[in-house]
Write an enzyme that holds these catalytic residues in place. Structure first.
Site, PDB file in Angstrom:
ATOM      1  N   LYS A 191      13.767 -21.312  -8.209  1.00  0.00           N
ATOM      2  CA  LYS A 191      12.865 -21.085  -6.788  1.00  0.00           C
ATOM      3  C   LYS A 191      13.765 -20.947  -5.762  1.00  0.00           C
ATOM      4  CE  LYS A 191      11.066 -24.986  -8.380  1.00  0.00           C
ATOM      5  NZ  LYS A 191      10.162 -26.168  -8.431  1.00  0.00           N
ATOM      6  N   THR A 263       3.533 -27.715   2.085  1.00  0.00           N
ATOM      7  CA  THR A 263       4.237 -27.440   1.143  1.00  0.00           C
ATOM      8  C   THR A 263       4.223 -28.537  -0.042  1.00  0.00           C
ATOM      9  OG1 THR A 263       6.187 -27.989   2.195  1.00  0.00           O
ATOM     10  CG2 THR A 263       5.653 -25.837   2.323  1.00  0.00           C
ATOM     11  N   GLY A 265       4.042 -30.710  -3.267  1.00  0.00           N
ATOM     12  CA  GLY A 265       3.528 -30.428  -4.429  1.00  0.00           C
ATOM     13  C   GLY A 265       3.542 -28.843  -4.819  1.00  0.00           C
ATOM     14  N   THR A 266       4.278 -28.264  -4.008  1.00  0.00           N
ATOM     15  CA  THR A 266       4.231 -26.594  -4.742  1.00  0.00           C
ATOM     16  C   THR A 266       5.156 -26.536  -5.920  1.00  0.00           C
ATOM     17  OG1 THR A 266       6.265 -26.470  -3.108  1.00  0.00           O
ATOM     18  CG2 THR A 266       4.156 -25.841  -2.196  1.00  0.00           C
ATOM     19  N   GLY A 267       6.016 -27.416  -6.098  1.00  0.00           N
ATOM     20  CA  GLY A 267       6.703 -27.062  -7.326  1.00  0.00           C
ATOM     21  C   GLY A 267       6.111 -27.512  -8.479  1.00  0.00           C
ATOM     22  N   CYS A 268       5.177 -28.629  -8.280  1.00  0.00           N
ATOM     23  CA  CYS A 268       4.467 -29.186  -9.444  1.00  0.00           C
ATOM     24  C   CYS A 268       3.437 -28.210  -9.823  1.00  0.00           C
ATOM     25  CB  CYS A 268       3.640 -30.299  -8.978  1.00  0.00           C
ATOM     26  SG  CYS A 268       4.747 -31.830  -8.343  1.00  0.00           S
TER      27      CYS A 268
END
Length: 556
Positions: A191, A263, A265-268
Protein backbone atom coordinates in the site's frame (compact mmCIF):
# COMPACT_ATOMS: atom_id res chain seq x y z
CA UNK A 1 -43.18 -13.93 -5.59
CA UNK A 2 -40.87 -14.69 -2.66
CA UNK A 3 -37.16 -14.05 -3.10
CA UNK A 4 -35.12 -17.22 -2.88
CA UNK A 5 -32.73 -17.14 0.07
CA UNK A 6 -29.20 -17.47 -1.31
CA UNK A 7 -26.55 -17.81 1.38
CA UNK A 8 -23.95 -15.04 1.15
CA UNK A 9 -20.26 -15.94 1.42
CA UNK A 10 -19.11 -16.36 5.02
CA UNK A 11 -15.97 -14.29 5.66
CA UNK A 12 -13.88 -14.56 8.83
CA UNK A 13 -11.74 -11.86 10.40
CA UNK A 14 -9.10 -12.74 12.98
CA UNK A 15 -8.11 -9.47 14.58
CA UNK A 16 -8.35 -7.13 17.53
CA UNK A 17 -11.35 -5.17 18.70
CA UNK A 18 -11.70 -1.38 18.34
CA UNK A 19 -14.42 -0.06 20.68
CA UNK A 20 -14.61 3.19 18.70
CA UNK A 21 -15.70 1.19 15.65
CA UNK A 22 -13.28 2.55 13.08
CA UNK A 23 -10.74 -0.25 12.81
CA UNK A 24 -10.22 -3.88 13.79
CA UNK A 25 -13.03 -6.39 13.66
CA UNK A 26 -15.64 -3.62 13.78
CA UNK A 27 -14.35 -2.13 10.52
CA UNK A 28 -14.00 -5.60 9.01
CA UNK A 29 -17.57 -6.60 9.80
CA UNK A 30 -18.89 -3.34 8.31
CA UNK A 31 -16.87 -3.97 5.15
CA UNK A 32 -18.11 -7.56 4.90
CA UNK A 33 -21.69 -6.34 5.19
CA UNK A 34 -21.17 -3.57 2.63
CA UNK A 35 -20.18 -6.26 0.12
CA UNK A 36 -23.04 -8.59 0.90
CA UNK A 37 -21.10 -11.11 2.97
CA UNK A 38 -21.81 -12.83 6.28
CA UNK A 39 -19.17 -11.68 8.75
CA UNK A 40 -17.59 -13.69 11.57
CA UNK A 41 -14.82 -12.75 13.97
CA UNK A 42 -12.14 -14.24 16.19
CA UNK A 43 -10.90 -11.64 18.66
CA UNK A 44 -7.16 -11.73 19.35
CA UNK A 45 -7.08 -8.73 21.69
CA UNK A 46 -9.28 -6.15 23.30
CA UNK A 47 -8.11 -2.57 22.97
CA UNK A 48 -9.00 0.67 24.67
CA UNK A 49 -8.80 3.13 21.80
CA UNK A 50 -10.57 5.97 20.07
CA UNK A 51 -9.81 8.41 17.28
CA UNK A 52 -7.09 10.00 19.43
CA UNK A 53 -5.07 6.83 19.96
CA UNK A 54 -4.69 3.48 21.69
CA UNK A 55 -4.77 3.69 25.47
CA UNK A 56 -4.38 0.00 26.24
CA UNK A 57 -4.31 -3.55 24.85
CA UNK A 58 -5.53 -6.69 26.58
CA UNK A 59 -4.57 -9.76 24.52
CA UNK A 60 -6.70 -12.88 24.47
CA UNK A 61 -4.91 -16.05 25.63
CA UNK A 62 -3.68 -18.07 22.63
CA UNK A 63 -5.68 -21.08 23.83
CA UNK A 64 -8.84 -19.01 23.68
CA UNK A 65 -7.96 -17.61 20.25
CA UNK A 66 -7.59 -21.20 19.04
CA UNK A 67 -10.85 -22.20 20.72
CA UNK A 68 -12.73 -19.37 18.97
CA UNK A 69 -11.20 -20.28 15.63
CA UNK A 70 -11.97 -23.98 15.94
CA UNK A 71 -15.55 -23.22 16.99
CA UNK A 72 -16.08 -21.47 13.65
CA UNK A 73 -14.11 -23.81 11.41
CA UNK A 74 -15.75 -26.93 12.84
CA UNK A 75 -19.25 -25.62 12.19
CA UNK A 76 -19.36 -23.11 9.33
CA UNK A 77 -18.00 -23.23 5.80
CA UNK A 78 -15.66 -20.25 5.52
CA UNK A 79 -15.24 -18.72 2.06
CA UNK A 80 -12.36 -16.37 2.88
CA UNK A 81 -10.28 -15.31 5.89
CA UNK A 82 -8.36 -12.20 6.80
CA UNK A 83 -6.01 -11.59 9.67
CA UNK A 84 -5.35 -8.23 11.22
CA UNK A 85 -3.85 -7.41 14.59
CA UNK A 86 -2.50 -10.67 16.07
CA UNK A 87 -0.55 -8.82 18.80
CA UNK A 88 2.07 -11.37 19.85
CA UNK A 89 3.98 -14.46 18.78
CA UNK A 90 1.80 -16.89 20.77
CA UNK A 91 -1.44 -15.71 19.16
CA UNK A 92 0.16 -15.62 15.71
CA UNK A 93 1.37 -19.22 16.12
CA UNK A 94 -2.04 -20.30 17.42
CA UNK A 95 -3.74 -18.90 14.32
CA UNK A 96 -1.24 -20.39 11.86
CA UNK A 97 -1.23 -23.76 13.62
CA UNK A 98 -5.02 -24.02 13.79
CA UNK A 99 -5.51 -23.06 10.15
CA UNK A 100 -2.88 -25.57 9.00
CA UNK A 101 -4.31 -28.36 11.12
CA UNK A 102 -7.92 -27.82 10.10
CA UNK A 103 -7.38 -27.50 6.39
CA UNK A 104 -4.87 -30.32 6.19
CA UNK A 105 -7.73 -32.54 7.36
CA UNK A 106 -10.63 -31.01 5.44
CA UNK A 107 -9.10 -29.87 2.16
CA UNK A 108 -7.71 -26.72 0.59
CA UNK A 109 -7.75 -23.49 2.55
CA UNK A 110 -10.03 -20.68 1.33
CA UNK A 111 -8.38 -17.40 0.30
CA UNK A 112 -6.39 -15.92 3.19
CA UNK A 113 -5.56 -12.21 3.29
CA UNK A 114 -2.86 -11.33 5.81
CA UNK A 115 -2.79 -7.69 6.89
CA UNK A 116 0.42 -7.60 8.98
CA UNK A 117 -0.80 -4.91 11.37
CA UNK A 118 2.19 -3.62 13.30
CA UNK A 119 1.51 0.01 14.25
CA UNK A 120 -1.73 1.96 14.68
CA UNK A 121 -2.46 5.23 12.86
CA UNK A 122 -1.57 7.08 16.07
CA UNK A 123 1.77 5.27 16.37
CA UNK A 124 0.95 2.59 18.98
CA UNK A 125 2.74 -0.76 18.53
CA UNK A 126 0.22 -3.52 17.77
CA UNK A 127 2.55 -6.42 16.97
CA UNK A 128 5.29 -7.58 19.32
CA UNK A 129 8.79 -7.72 17.71
CA UNK A 130 9.09 -11.48 18.19
CA UNK A 131 5.78 -12.00 16.40
CA UNK A 132 7.14 -10.50 13.17
CA UNK A 133 9.32 -13.55 12.57
CA UNK A 134 6.33 -15.85 13.19
CA UNK A 135 4.36 -13.94 10.55
CA UNK A 136 7.25 -14.43 8.13
CA UNK A 137 7.89 -18.09 8.93
CA UNK A 138 4.40 -19.47 9.55
CA UNK A 139 1.67 -17.19 8.24
CA UNK A 140 2.84 -15.70 4.94
CA UNK A 141 3.22 -19.11 3.32
CA UNK A 142 -0.49 -19.75 3.93
CA UNK A 143 -1.59 -16.43 2.44
CA UNK A 144 -3.24 -15.73 -0.86
CA UNK A 145 -2.29 -12.08 -0.37
CA UNK A 146 -0.41 -9.99 2.19
CA UNK A 147 -1.21 -6.26 2.42
CA UNK A 148 1.59 -4.36 4.21
CA UNK A 149 1.89 -0.59 4.18
CA UNK A 150 5.28 1.12 3.77
CA UNK A 151 6.36 0.74 7.42
CA UNK A 152 5.19 -2.88 7.63
CA UNK A 153 6.93 -3.79 4.36
CA UNK A 154 10.16 -2.21 5.59
CA UNK A 155 9.90 -4.12 8.87
CA UNK A 156 9.20 -7.50 7.23
CA UNK A 157 11.96 -7.13 4.65
CA UNK A 158 14.48 -5.79 7.15
CA UNK A 159 13.86 -8.76 9.43
CA UNK A 160 13.98 -11.19 6.52
CA UNK A 161 17.17 -9.77 4.99
CA UNK A 162 18.94 -8.81 8.21
CA UNK A 163 19.56 -5.29 6.91
CA UNK A 164 17.60 -2.06 7.07
CA UNK A 165 15.27 -1.48 4.12
CA UNK A 166 13.88 1.94 3.17
CA UNK A 167 11.08 2.55 0.68
CA UNK A 168 10.88 6.06 -0.78
CA UNK A 169 10.12 5.71 -4.48
CA UNK A 170 7.90 3.79 -6.86
CA UNK A 171 10.88 1.70 -7.94
CA UNK A 172 11.51 0.87 -4.27
CA UNK A 173 7.89 -0.20 -3.89
CA UNK A 174 8.03 -2.55 -6.85
CA UNK A 175 11.32 -4.14 -5.81
CA UNK A 176 10.07 -4.45 -2.23
CA UNK A 177 6.86 -6.11 -3.40
CA UNK A 178 8.96 -8.59 -5.37
CA UNK A 179 11.06 -9.23 -2.27
CA UNK A 180 7.99 -9.72 -0.09
CA UNK A 181 6.69 -12.30 -2.55
CA UNK A 182 9.58 -14.55 -1.54
CA UNK A 183 8.03 -14.83 1.94
CA UNK A 184 5.64 -17.38 0.47
CA UNK A 185 2.33 -15.67 -0.26
CA UNK A 186 0.80 -15.96 -3.72
CA UNK A 187 0.58 -12.17 -4.05
CA UNK A 188 1.63 -8.96 -2.32
CA UNK A 189 -0.23 -5.65 -2.18
CA UNK A 190 2.17 -2.95 -1.00
CA UNK A 191 0.00 0.00 0.00
CA UNK A 192 1.32 3.41 -1.01
CA UNK A 193 -0.46 5.73 1.37
CA UNK A 194 2.84 6.80 2.96
CA UNK A 195 4.83 7.27 -0.26
CA UNK A 196 4.20 10.55 -2.10
CA UNK A 197 4.24 10.10 -5.87
CA UNK A 198 3.06 11.99 -8.95
CA UNK A 199 1.62 10.99 -12.30
CA UNK A 200 5.04 11.70 -13.82
CA UNK A 201 6.55 9.00 -11.58
CA UNK A 202 3.94 6.50 -12.72
CA UNK A 203 4.30 7.34 -16.42
CA UNK A 204 8.09 7.19 -16.26
CA UNK A 205 8.03 3.72 -14.72
CA UNK A 206 5.28 2.47 -17.02
CA UNK A 207 7.33 3.54 -20.06
CA UNK A 208 10.38 1.66 -18.77
CA UNK A 209 8.55 -1.45 -17.55
CA UNK A 210 6.30 -3.02 -20.18
CA UNK A 211 5.40 -5.77 -17.72
CA UNK A 212 3.65 -3.26 -15.42
CA UNK A 213 -0.08 -2.59 -15.82
CA UNK A 214 -1.46 0.73 -14.60
CA UNK A 215 -5.06 0.99 -13.36
CA UNK A 216 -6.04 4.64 -13.06
CA UNK A 217 -9.83 4.58 -12.88
CA UNK A 218 -9.83 7.32 -10.24
CA UNK A 219 -8.11 9.67 -12.70
CA UNK A 220 -9.39 11.06 -15.99
CA UNK A 221 -8.61 8.81 -18.94
CA UNK A 222 -8.27 9.40 -22.67
CA UNK A 223 -11.19 10.99 -24.52
CA UNK A 224 -12.50 12.75 -21.44
CA UNK A 225 -11.81 16.31 -22.57
CA UNK A 226 -15.26 17.53 -21.52
CA UNK A 227 -14.43 16.44 -17.98
CA UNK A 228 -10.91 17.88 -18.11
CA UNK A 229 -12.40 21.32 -18.67
CA UNK A 230 -14.84 21.13 -15.78
CA UNK A 231 -12.84 19.20 -13.16
CA UNK A 232 -9.68 19.92 -11.21
CA UNK A 233 -6.46 18.96 -12.94
CA UNK A 234 -5.16 15.98 -11.01
CA UNK A 235 -2.06 15.40 -13.15
CA UNK A 236 0.12 17.54 -10.91
CA UNK A 237 -1.41 16.49 -7.60
CA UNK A 238 0.23 13.92 -5.31
CA UNK A 239 -0.99 10.39 -5.93
CA UNK A 240 -1.41 7.21 -3.94
CA UNK A 241 -0.07 4.19 -5.78
CA UNK A 242 -0.75 0.69 -4.46
CA UNK A 243 1.51 -1.98 -5.96
CA UNK A 244 0.10 -5.46 -6.52
CA UNK A 245 2.75 -8.06 -7.25
CA UNK A 246 1.68 -11.52 -8.37
CA UNK A 247 3.84 -14.35 -9.66
CA UNK A 248 4.02 -13.14 -13.25
CA UNK A 249 2.78 -9.56 -13.27
CA UNK A 250 2.72 -6.24 -11.47
CA UNK A 251 -0.30 -3.91 -11.35
CA UNK A 252 -0.32 -0.32 -10.11
CA UNK A 253 -3.57 1.08 -8.71
CA UNK A 254 -3.38 4.86 -8.97
CA UNK A 255 -5.66 7.36 -7.24
CA UNK A 256 -5.45 11.01 -6.14
CA UNK A 257 -4.09 11.58 -2.66
CA UNK A 258 -6.78 12.85 -0.31
CA UNK A 259 -5.85 15.26 2.44
CA UNK A 260 -8.02 13.89 5.23
CA UNK A 261 -7.87 12.98 8.90
CA UNK A 262 -10.51 10.27 8.31
CA UNK A 263 -8.05 7.47 7.72
CA UNK A 264 -8.49 5.38 10.84
CA UNK A 265 -8.98 1.74 9.84
CA UNK A 266 -8.28 2.17 6.11
CA UNK A 267 -5.90 -0.81 6.04
CA UNK A 268 -8.36 -3.00 7.91
CA UNK A 269 -11.15 -2.00 5.56
CA UNK A 270 -9.10 -2.52 2.40
CA UNK A 271 -8.03 -6.04 3.36
CA UNK A 272 -11.55 -6.93 4.56
CA UNK A 273 -13.07 -5.84 1.23
CA UNK A 274 -10.47 -7.85 -0.66
CA UNK A 275 -11.30 -10.91 1.46
CA UNK A 276 -15.01 -10.41 0.76
CA UNK A 277 -14.45 -10.22 -2.98
CA UNK A 278 -12.09 -13.22 -3.01
CA UNK A 279 -14.76 -15.14 -1.10
CA UNK A 280 -17.17 -14.29 -3.90
CA UNK A 281 -14.83 -15.78 -6.47
CA UNK A 282 -13.08 -12.69 -7.83
CA UNK A 283 -9.45 -12.71 -8.88
CA UNK A 284 -6.86 -10.98 -6.69
CA UNK A 285 -6.50 -8.22 -9.27
CA UNK A 286 -10.23 -7.57 -9.54
CA UNK A 287 -10.71 -7.75 -5.78
CA UNK A 288 -7.90 -5.24 -5.29
CA UNK A 289 -9.32 -2.91 -7.95
CA UNK A 290 -12.72 -2.80 -6.29
CA UNK A 291 -11.28 -2.57 -2.78
CA UNK A 292 -8.97 0.36 -3.54
CA UNK A 293 -11.83 2.22 -5.23
CA UNK A 294 -14.17 1.53 -2.29
CA UNK A 295 -11.60 2.70 0.26
CA UNK A 296 -10.79 5.85 -1.74
CA UNK A 297 -14.45 6.89 -1.87
CA UNK A 298 -14.85 5.92 1.79
CA UNK A 299 -12.18 8.45 2.76
CA UNK A 300 -13.60 11.16 0.50
CA UNK A 301 -17.14 10.75 1.86
CA UNK A 302 -16.18 10.30 5.52
CA UNK A 303 -18.24 12.12 8.14
CA UNK A 304 -16.70 13.57 11.33
CA UNK A 305 -16.27 11.13 14.21
CA UNK A 306 -14.29 12.02 17.31
CA UNK A 307 -11.51 14.58 17.74
CA UNK A 308 -8.62 12.75 16.11
CA UNK A 309 -8.15 10.44 13.14
CA UNK A 310 -11.73 9.47 12.37
CA UNK A 311 -12.84 6.44 10.36
CA UNK A 312 -13.69 6.33 6.70
CA UNK A 313 -17.31 5.97 5.58
CA UNK A 314 -18.10 2.25 5.36
CA UNK A 315 -21.68 2.96 4.34
CA UNK A 316 -21.17 4.94 1.13
CA UNK A 317 -21.94 1.99 -1.15
CA UNK A 318 -25.11 1.03 0.72
CA UNK A 319 -28.53 2.31 -0.29
CA UNK A 320 -31.41 2.00 2.14
CA UNK A 321 -33.98 -0.48 0.91
CA UNK A 322 -37.32 1.24 1.36
CA UNK A 323 -39.31 -1.80 0.29
CA UNK A 324 -38.42 -5.04 2.10
CA UNK A 325 -37.95 -8.17 0.01
CA UNK A 326 -40.88 -10.56 -0.39
CA UNK A 327 -40.90 -13.27 2.28
CA UNK A 328 -43.09 -16.22 3.18
CA UNK A 329 -44.90 -14.14 5.82
CA UNK A 330 -45.19 -11.09 3.57
CA UNK A 331 -45.00 -12.08 -0.10
CA UNK A 332 -46.46 -8.74 -1.29
CA UNK A 333 -44.63 -5.97 0.61
CA UNK A 334 -44.87 -3.41 -2.21
CA UNK A 335 -48.63 -3.80 -2.54
CA UNK A 336 -49.11 -3.60 1.23
CA UNK A 337 -47.13 -0.36 1.31
CA UNK A 338 -49.13 1.12 -1.57
CA UNK A 339 -52.44 0.35 0.13
CA UNK A 340 -51.21 1.64 3.48
CA UNK A 341 -49.83 4.82 1.89
CA UNK A 342 -53.33 5.76 0.68
CA UNK A 343 -55.33 3.88 3.30
CA UNK A 344 -58.27 6.30 3.62
CA UNK A 345 -58.55 6.91 -0.11
CA UNK A 346 -58.44 3.16 -0.76
CA UNK A 347 -61.10 2.51 1.90
CA UNK A 348 -63.36 5.24 0.51
CA UNK A 349 -63.02 3.66 -2.93
CA UNK A 350 -63.51 0.00 -1.91
CA UNK A 351 -66.38 0.71 0.51
CA UNK A 352 -68.04 3.38 -1.63
CA UNK A 353 -71.82 3.88 -1.40
CA UNK A 354 -72.01 2.80 -5.04
CA UNK A 355 -70.48 -0.57 -4.04
CA UNK A 356 -72.68 -0.94 -0.96
CA UNK A 357 -75.90 -0.22 -2.82
CA UNK A 358 -74.81 -2.54 -5.63
CA UNK A 359 -74.22 -5.29 -3.05
CA UNK A 360 -77.67 -4.80 -1.57
CA UNK A 361 -79.31 -4.71 -4.99
CA UNK A 362 -80.67 -1.22 -4.29
CA UNK A 363 -78.41 0.72 -6.66
CA UNK A 364 -80.65 2.58 -9.15
CA UNK A 365 -80.45 1.15 -12.62
CA UNK A 366 -79.52 4.49 -14.19
CA UNK A 367 -76.49 4.80 -11.85
CA UNK A 368 -75.21 1.36 -12.75
CA UNK A 369 -75.75 1.82 -16.48
CA UNK A 370 -73.98 5.18 -16.41
CA UNK A 371 -71.04 3.47 -14.72
CA UNK A 372 -71.00 0.51 -17.12
CA UNK A 373 -71.15 2.76 -20.18
CA UNK A 374 -68.31 4.96 -18.93
CA UNK A 375 -66.29 1.94 -17.86
CA UNK A 376 -66.75 0.52 -21.37
CA UNK A 377 -65.20 3.71 -22.78
CA UNK A 378 -62.51 3.81 -20.09
CA UNK A 379 -61.38 0.26 -20.88
CA UNK A 380 -60.26 1.45 -24.31
CA UNK A 381 -57.79 3.77 -22.57
CA UNK A 382 -56.83 0.97 -20.21
CA UNK A 383 -56.12 -1.51 -23.02
CA UNK A 384 -54.15 1.11 -24.97
CA UNK A 385 -52.10 1.89 -21.86
CA UNK A 386 -51.23 -1.80 -21.61
CA UNK A 387 -50.27 -1.61 -25.27
CA UNK A 388 -47.78 1.09 -24.32
CA UNK A 389 -46.53 -1.20 -21.58
CA UNK A 390 -45.98 -3.95 -24.18
CA UNK A 391 -43.88 -1.48 -26.18
CA UNK A 392 -41.81 -0.68 -23.08
CA UNK A 393 -41.28 -4.33 -22.11
CA UNK A 394 -37.86 -5.83 -22.72
CA UNK A 395 -38.51 -9.52 -22.00
CA UNK A 396 -40.87 -12.04 -23.51
CA UNK A 397 -42.39 -12.78 -20.12
CA UNK A 398 -43.25 -9.12 -19.49
CA UNK A 399 -44.61 -8.79 -23.05
CA UNK A 400 -46.73 -11.89 -22.46
CA UNK A 401 -48.01 -10.55 -19.13
CA UNK A 402 -49.09 -7.19 -20.55
CA UNK A 403 -50.61 -8.83 -23.63
CA UNK A 404 -52.60 -11.25 -21.47
CA UNK A 405 -54.04 -8.30 -19.56
CA UNK A 406 -55.21 -6.75 -22.83
CA UNK A 407 -56.97 -10.04 -23.62
CA UNK A 408 -58.53 -10.00 -20.15
CA UNK A 409 -59.78 -6.45 -20.78
CA UNK A 410 -61.42 -7.58 -24.00
CA UNK A 411 -63.12 -10.37 -22.06
CA UNK A 412 -64.25 -7.84 -19.45
CA UNK A 413 -65.76 -5.71 -22.21
CA UNK A 414 -67.89 -8.72 -23.18
CA UNK A 415 -69.23 -8.75 -19.63
CA UNK A 416 -70.17 -5.10 -19.93
CA UNK A 417 -72.00 -5.78 -23.19
CA UNK A 418 -73.92 -8.63 -21.59
CA UNK A 419 -74.98 -6.45 -18.65
CA UNK A 420 -76.16 -3.71 -20.94
CA UNK A 421 -77.98 -6.15 -23.23
CA UNK A 422 -80.10 -7.17 -20.21
CA UNK A 423 -81.44 -3.62 -20.14
CA UNK A 424 -81.80 -3.20 -23.89
CA UNK A 425 -78.57 -1.25 -24.49
CA UNK A 426 -76.77 -2.32 -27.66
CA UNK A 427 -73.07 -2.20 -28.47
CA UNK A 428 -73.80 0.70 -30.80
CA UNK A 429 -75.40 2.56 -27.88
CA UNK A 430 -72.29 1.94 -25.80
CA UNK A 431 -69.95 3.15 -28.51
CA UNK A 432 -71.96 6.35 -29.06
CA UNK A 433 -72.08 7.28 -25.37
CA UNK A 434 -70.30 10.61 -24.71
CA UNK A 435 -67.34 10.41 -22.37
CA UNK A 436 -67.87 11.97 -18.98
CA UNK A 437 -65.18 14.32 -17.62
CA UNK A 438 -64.12 11.70 -15.06
CA UNK A 439 -63.58 9.11 -17.81
CA UNK A 440 -61.54 11.49 -19.92
CA UNK A 441 -59.48 12.63 -16.93
CA UNK A 442 -58.65 9.08 -15.88
CA UNK A 443 -57.94 7.83 -19.39
CA UNK A 444 -55.75 10.83 -20.22
CA UNK A 445 -53.79 10.30 -17.00
CA UNK A 446 -53.07 6.66 -17.91
CA UNK A 447 -51.90 7.58 -21.40
CA UNK A 448 -49.76 10.39 -19.96
CA UNK A 449 -48.08 7.93 -17.61
CA UNK A 450 -47.49 5.63 -20.58
CA UNK A 451 -45.88 8.38 -22.63
CA UNK A 452 -43.53 9.58 -19.91
CA UNK A 453 -41.03 6.81 -20.61
CA UNK A 454 -40.92 5.09 -17.23
CA UNK A 455 -42.63 1.70 -17.34
CA UNK A 456 -42.68 1.52 -13.53
CA UNK A 457 -44.89 4.62 -13.31
CA UNK A 458 -47.27 3.12 -15.87
CA UNK A 459 -47.44 -0.17 -13.94
CA UNK A 460 -48.35 1.74 -10.77
CA UNK A 461 -51.03 3.71 -12.62
CA UNK A 462 -52.62 0.58 -14.07
CA UNK A 463 -52.48 -1.36 -10.80
CA UNK A 464 -55.10 0.65 -8.90
CA UNK A 465 -57.85 -0.36 -11.33
CA UNK A 466 -56.81 -4.00 -11.65
CA UNK A 467 -56.34 -4.60 -7.94
CA UNK A 468 -59.17 -2.31 -6.86
CA UNK A 469 -61.90 -4.27 -8.63
CA UNK A 470 -60.41 -7.50 -7.30
CA UNK A 471 -60.48 -6.06 -3.78
CA UNK A 472 -64.12 -4.92 -4.11
CA UNK A 473 -65.19 -8.32 -5.44
CA UNK A 474 -63.48 -10.23 -2.61
CA UNK A 475 -64.71 -7.78 0.05
CA UNK A 476 -68.31 -8.29 -1.04
CA UNK A 477 -67.83 -12.05 -1.23
CA UNK A 478 -66.46 -12.13 2.32
CA UNK A 479 -69.21 -9.85 3.65
CA UNK A 480 -71.87 -11.98 1.93
CA UNK A 481 -70.58 -15.08 3.73
CA UNK A 482 -71.13 -13.58 7.19
CA UNK A 483 -74.23 -14.47 9.24
CA UNK A 484 -77.09 -12.00 8.72
CA UNK A 485 -74.99 -10.23 6.10
CA UNK A 486 -75.99 -6.82 4.77
CA UNK A 487 -75.00 -8.08 1.30
CA UNK A 488 -78.01 -9.50 -0.56
CA UNK A 489 -77.08 -11.91 -3.32
CA UNK A 490 -80.39 -13.65 -3.87
CA UNK A 491 -82.39 -11.86 -6.50
CA UNK A 492 -79.70 -9.17 -6.84
CA UNK A 493 -79.67 -7.79 -10.41
CA UNK A 494 -75.94 -7.10 -10.02
CA UNK A 495 -75.00 -10.58 -8.81
CA UNK A 496 -73.05 -11.43 -11.95
CA UNK A 497 -70.89 -8.30 -11.50
CA UNK A 498 -70.01 -9.39 -7.96
CA UNK A 499 -69.32 -12.96 -9.06
CA UNK A 500 -67.18 -11.86 -12.00
CA UNK A 501 -64.82 -9.71 -9.92
CA UNK A 502 -64.61 -12.18 -7.04
CA UNK A 503 -64.31 -15.15 -9.38
CA UNK A 504 -61.34 -17.31 -10.32
CA UNK A 505 -60.74 -15.79 -13.74
CA UNK A 506 -60.48 -12.18 -12.57
CA UNK A 507 -58.56 -13.11 -9.42
CA UNK A 508 -55.99 -14.94 -11.54
CA UNK A 509 -55.48 -11.63 -13.34
CA UNK A 510 -55.10 -9.92 -9.96
CA UNK A 511 -52.47 -12.50 -9.01
CA UNK A 512 -50.55 -11.68 -12.17
CA UNK A 513 -50.76 -7.98 -11.34
CA UNK A 514 -49.47 -8.56 -7.82
CA UNK A 515 -46.54 -10.57 -9.15
CA UNK A 516 -45.72 -7.82 -11.63
CA UNK A 517 -45.65 -5.13 -8.95
CA UNK A 518 -43.53 -7.17 -6.55
CA UNK A 519 -41.10 -8.27 -9.27
CA UNK A 520 -40.63 -4.63 -10.24
CA UNK A 521 -39.85 -3.59 -6.66
CA UNK A 522 -37.27 -6.39 -6.36
CA UNK A 523 -35.60 -5.87 -9.75
CA UNK A 524 -35.55 -2.07 -9.60
CA UNK A 525 -35.70 -0.94 -5.94
CA UNK A 526 -36.73 2.72 -5.87
CA UNK A 527 -34.98 5.49 -4.01
CA UNK A 528 -36.95 7.76 -1.70
CA UNK A 529 -38.00 10.21 -4.42
CA UNK A 530 -39.07 7.53 -6.89
CA UNK A 531 -40.85 5.59 -4.17
CA UNK A 532 -42.90 8.68 -3.26
CA UNK A 533 -43.72 9.11 -6.93
CA UNK A 534 -45.03 5.53 -7.10
CA UNK A 535 -47.20 6.06 -4.02
CA UNK A 536 -48.53 9.37 -5.37
CA UNK A 537 -49.48 7.73 -8.69
CA UNK A 538 -51.23 4.89 -6.86
CA UNK A 539 -53.27 7.31 -4.74
CA UNK A 540 -54.07 9.53 -7.74
CA UNK A 541 -55.45 6.56 -9.69
CA UNK A 542 -57.41 5.36 -6.65
CA UNK A 543 -58.98 8.83 -6.46
CA UNK A 544 -59.80 8.68 -10.17
CA UNK A 545 -61.39 5.26 -9.68
CA UNK A 546 -63.48 6.65 -6.84
CA UNK A 547 -64.39 9.56 -9.11
CA UNK A 548 -66.03 7.09 -11.49
CA UNK A 549 -68.44 5.99 -8.78
CA UNK A 550 -68.91 9.54 -7.50
CA UNK A 551 -70.07 10.56 -11.00
CA UNK A 552 -72.60 7.71 -11.13
CA UNK A 553 -74.00 8.56 -7.71
CA UNK A 554 -74.42 12.22 -8.67
CA UNK A 555 -77.27 11.11 -10.93
CA UNK A 556 -79.41 10.61 -7.82
Amino acid sequence: MVEKNISPPAILTIAGSDPSGGAGIQADLKAFTAFGCYGMSVITALTAQNTLGVQGVHPAPPEFVEQQLRAILDDIQVHAIKTGMLFDAANTRAVARTLKAHYSETGSMPPLVVDPVCVSTSGHTLLAPEAVQVVIDELCSLATLITPNKAEAELLLSQKLGTTVHISSLEDMISSAEGLLTLGSKAVLLKGGHVELTLADVEKLAAARQDVTVVREELLLDNMEILQVHEKDLTTRPLVVDVLREADNTTLFVSPRIESSSTHGTGCTLSAVIASLLGQGNTVTEATRQATAFTHVGIETAFPVGHGHGPLNHLHALAQRIIPPPTASNPHPMTRILIQSAAQTWKDYVEHDFVKQLAQGTLPKECFLHFVKQDYLYLKYYARAYGLLVAKSSTYSSIQSATQTIINVINEVSTHKAFCAQWGISEADLASTPESPSTTAYGAYLIDMGLQGDSAKLIMALAACLLGYGEVGLWLKREAAKPRSWVKLEGNAYLRWIEDYSGVQYQSTVKLGLETIEALAVADPPGALRFKEWCDIWEKCTQLEKGFWDASMRLL
